[in-house]
Design an enzyme around this catalytic site. Structure first.
Site, PDB file in Angstrom:
ATOM      1  N   ARG A 109       0.856  -1.188   0.000  1.00 33.80           N
ATOM      2  CA  ARG A 109       0.000   0.000   0.000  1.00 33.80           C
ATOM      3  C   ARG A 109       0.896   1.243   0.000  1.00 33.80           C
ATOM      4  O   ARG A 109       1.987   1.249   0.591  1.00 33.80           O
ATOM      5  CB  ARG A 109      -0.821  -0.040   1.280  1.00 33.80           C
ATOM      6  N   THR A 386     -10.210  -0.115  -9.333  1.00 33.99           N
ATOM      7  CA  THR A 386      -9.162  -0.917  -8.721  1.00 33.99           C
ATOM      8  C   THR A 386      -9.127  -2.188  -9.551  1.00 33.99           C
ATOM      9  O   THR A 386     -10.001  -2.397 -10.381  1.00 33.99           O
ATOM     10  CB  THR A 386      -9.556  -1.171  -7.257  1.00 33.99           C
TER      11      THR A 386
END
Ligand code: DON
Length: 578
Positions: A109, A386
């Site tokens: 991330r 995404t």
């Protein structure tokens, strides 16, 4: 869409006929494909959101690469063929299970740059949240994690040379590829914002509308990928590519620095695990994602109900699932953030007794109310930008990866000279307690902005074991809806006896505590079901075109794989096996 599926099936069956003769380890299962199953194959399966990426992954498996090799090749391919989400400029998660049963997770991330601060998106004069700045333009971007993530995966698990895995992506970037109707639609939709935040006339800006079949060449991206091929992670976080990012930041008021890039490091984490219906072990993503905890909370809570008996998408089932979702998402807002910065009470949240007590207030004949904080607006639920892919190889290594730029094309800034979009991940922090992000999610201190911190995510790449053996690999985009879409896919297969493809295609519903609302795919609830839910006290409903875009693999009884791609909306997702 059915035509596309039949073509893929024929293609896959053709691939099954031509196994390399020198590979004696290939399985020889006779595949009796049943009605409504996805693509079925004995030796390996790749399911991604794009046919070119899927084919690249399959080629790696057939050349003797393992699931991790294929994953790295697919990730770089998606960075080329899916510019709105695929990404070098964003981040994501991997959950894996090796053939010998070892499990793990990698957190790549993005992190908040060192110059970021808690109130950076609060207007100093009128104290309002400057939400647009956390969504569009340079300040929204956080330090990207994808390239370091792939580097760590390659070093730990891959069998083939990195150069061979990234080369197909370089070739597609240089030689170009044809865009689909859906691609053209997203490119056209973003034109105004592209022009607003990019000085240069970058390749995605066009005076005439983009059309299905147009070719995209990405020479700058090809050169960036070449530098990564030669230098590994340093080809991105240092030298020429890093300089392009820094220059871009300076030109548009962004805050990512040379040090932020040099210091970025993905983190190996212990996955979240939990048991469903005695035989199934759920393995999913821990914080910085909220996904694994919420998913396991919901599934453990579901153990108290017989969904098979209650029926699929009946008022009773939708009601109970909504109640479970409401409670789990309330925990998300209060307790969850980056583990490296905030003490997330993981054990407590997953404790059976805690979950039973928490769900004790659920009534079969009455909806509860989510009243505490001002409701968020769920206004971007239709944006599916995404991307998830699932891969299993012939030995049974399984990889589940979800990555994101957040919004489609992230903050819409294409790094001049380097050819990739940067994320708008700042919006996934809690910009002010109780202020909803683009997914309507609220949060507080646990997810406040801090330098170096990872913003809370809902991405939930997941793997399931049945009686200790690999059973399912799945994930989806969809912001806050991700967790509930995965939850329903699991229940659809395990409780409702669906094939993987039926589970993926089945209509979904979503509820997230705040706003107090049930979001459903068009046509999910007939008027009778809707009436019954209203009588139970569910007052607010919203229809959307699609929830999630699941790419999943199921291990069939005979040990072969069913790959299920989600093509309800776009037609690009592809499962291929051999
Ligand atoms: O990490 C998250 O939860 C979000 N950045 C995911 C964004 C997403 O799924 C957007 N696509 N629908």
């Amino acid at each position: 869409m059915n035509k596309l599926k039949s073509i893929l099936l024929l293609f896959t069956l053709a691939l099954c006929q031509c196994k390399e003769s020198n590979d004696t380890q290939l399985k020889t299962v006779s595949l009796n494909k049943q009605e409504n199953e996805g693509v079925v194959a004995a030796n390996g399966m790749v399911v991604t959101a794009h046919p070119i990426a899927t084919k690249i992954g399959l080629d790696v498996l057939k050349k003797g690469g393992n699931a991790f090799d294929a994953a790295v090749a697919v990730k770089y391919a998606l960075a080329v063929v899916l510019p709105k989400a695929g990404n070098l400029g964003g981040g994501g998660y991997m959950v894996y299970r090796t053939a010998d049963g070892k499990k793990g997770a990698l957190d790549f991330r993005e992190t908040a740059p060192a110059l970021a601060s808690r109130d950076m998106f609060i207007d100093s004069i009128n104290k309002t949240v400057m939400n647009d700045k956390a969504l569009l333009g340079h300040l929204a971007a956080c330090t990207p994690g994808t390239v370091d993530g792939m580097d760590k995966i390659h070093k730990k698990f891959c069998a083939l040379p990195f150069k061979d895995l990234i080369q197909p992506a370089i070739d597609v970037a240089n030689q170009g590829f044809s865009i689909s109707e859906y691609d053209a639609w997203t490119f056209n939709r973003a034109q105004k914002e592209f022009k607003e935040v990019n000085d240069s006339l970058m390749i995605f800006i066009k005076n005439q509308p983009w059309e299905n079949g147009d070719t995209i060449y990405q020479k700058d991206l090809g050169k960036t990928l070449e530098r990564i091929k030669e230098l590994g992670r340093d080809g991105f976080y240092k030298g020429e590519t890093a300089q392009y990012i820094i220059d871009e930041m300076k030109s548009g008021g962004g805050i990512i620095t040379k040090e932020d890039l040099e210091n970025y490091s993905a983190v190996w984490r212990k996955p979240i695990e939990g048991v469903y219906r005695d035989s199934f072990n759920i393995i999913s993503m821990p914080p910085s994602s909220s996904g694994g905890i919420i998913l396991v909370q919901q599934l453990k809570g579901s153990n108290a109900y017989d969904f098979k008996e209650m029926g699929h998408n009946t008022p009773e089932t939708v009601h109970i699932m909504t109640e479970l979702q409401r409670r789990a998402f309330a925990d998300r807002a209060e307790h969850m953030g980056d583990l490296d910065f905030h003490d997330v009470p993981v054990e407590m949240l997953l404790d059976d007794e805690y979950i039973t007590n928490r769900n004790a207030s659920i009534q079969l004949d009455k909806a509860s109310l989510s009243t505490d904080i001002k409701a968020g607006k769920v206004d971007k639920i239709e944006s599916l930008e995404t991307t998830h892919f699932s891969i299993v190889d012939k030995d049974g290594n399984a990889v589940s990866i979800t990555t994101t730029l957040v919004g489609y094309f992230g903050c819409k800034v294409l790094v001049d000279g380097a050819g990739f979009f940067l994320n708008n991940e700042m919006n996934n922090f809690s910009l002010k307690p109780g202020f909803p992000n683009i997914f309507g999610l609220v949060g507080g201190d646990a997810n406040a902005i801090e330098p170096g911190k990872r913003m809370l995510s809902s991405m939930s790449p997941t793997i399931i074991e049945k009686n200790g053996e690999l059973f399912m690999v799945l994930g989806t985009p969809g912001g806050s809806t991700i967790i509930n879409v995965i939850y329903q896919n699991i229940v659809n297969v395990i409780d409702h006896g669906m094939t993987m493809q039926e589970a993926v295609d089945a209509k979904k519903h979503h509820s997230q505590w705040l706003p107090d609302m049930i979001v459903v795919e068009e046509g999910t609830l007939d008027s009778l079901t809707l009436d019954k839910l209203k009588k139970l006290g569910h007052t607010s409903f919203r229809e959307v075109e699609q929830l999630g875009r699941t790419e999943a693999i199921l291990v069939r009884e005979d040990g072969s794989y069913e790959g299920a791609a989600d093509n309800k909306r776009t037609g690009d997702a592809t499962a291929l096996g051999y």
